[in-house]
Design an enzyme around this catalytic site. Structure first.
Site, PDB file in Angstrom:
ATOM      1  N   CYS A   1       0.876  -1.174   0.000  1.00  0.00           N
ATOM      2  CA  CYS A   1       0.000   0.000   0.000  1.00  0.00           C
ATOM      3  C   CYS A   1       0.915   1.226   0.000  1.00  0.00           C
ATOM      4  CB  CYS A   1      -0.996  -0.011   1.151  1.00  0.00           C
ATOM      5  SG  CYS A   1      -0.322   0.165   2.807  1.00  0.00           S
TER       6      CYS A   1
ATOM      7  N   CYS B   1       3.835  -0.328  -8.312  1.00  0.00           N
ATOM      8  CA  CYS B   1       4.358  -1.678  -8.172  1.00  0.00           C
ATOM      9  C   CYS B   1       4.870  -2.206  -9.506  1.00  0.00           C
ATOM     10  CB  CYS B   1       3.234  -2.579  -7.652  1.00  0.00           C
ATOM     11  SG  CYS B   1       3.839  -4.085  -6.954  1.00  0.00           S
TER      12      CYS B   1
ATOM     13  N   CYS C   1      -2.044   1.562  -4.303  1.00  0.00           N
ATOM     14  CA  CYS C   1      -0.772   2.203  -4.651  1.00  0.00           C
ATOM     15  C   CYS C   1      -0.635   2.413  -6.152  1.00  0.00           C
ATOM     16  CB  CYS C   1       0.422   1.437  -4.091  1.00  0.00           C
ATOM     17  SG  CYS C   1       0.546  -0.244  -4.668  1.00  0.00           S
TER      18      CYS C   1
END
Length: 135
Positions: free
Chosen positions: A12, A90, A86
């Site tokens: 997150c 990633c 997020c």
């Protein structure tokens, strides 16, 4: 030959609430049968104290955890990557299982607002464990 241990990474933004609660539940439910990691794209200074209190109500202690920065290696070394708000922070690697869990951010919320988030995370973790560790 022992069964391989799946590795799950929770990501997150601040690695202070949702991902820490998810990691706490997975450690408690999966035990040593699953390797658990968590990280944040912009880690906070400390764990959200309301998340700590909400998890303590389930007898899971995450108070000693520290927010960690998301690294490419953490993603590369994980079998399952679960993101929580997020966005595109990633990195994507072929062959990994990716899930995005749409969960409200507990940051700045009181315990009454965090409990349903915690309970949603717990239900998702129980389903994940059932998938990763079939009986």
């Amino acid at each position: 030959m022992p069964e391989p241990v799946p590795t799950v990474l929770f990501v997150c933004v601040h690695n202070a609430g949702r991902s820490q609660m998810a990691a706490g539940f997975l450690r408690a439910i999966g035990g040593e049968r699953i390797e658990v990691r968590s990280a944040g794209s912009l880690p906070a200074e400390q764990i959200n104290p309301v998340a700590v209190a909400a998890m303590a109500e389930r007898d899971i202690d995450i108070a000693g955890e520290q927010p960690k920065v998301l690294t490419v290696d953490a993603v590369r070394e994980s079998d399952v990557v679960i993101t929580m708000g997020c966005g595109d922070a990633c990195p994507i690697f072929p062959g990994k299982r990716y899930e995005d869990w749409a969960l409200e951010d507990p940051a700045g919320q009181g315990i009454e607002a965090v409990r349903p988030i915690r309970d949603d995370i717990e239900a998702r973790i129980r389903a994940l464990v059932a998938e990763l560790l079939p009986a």
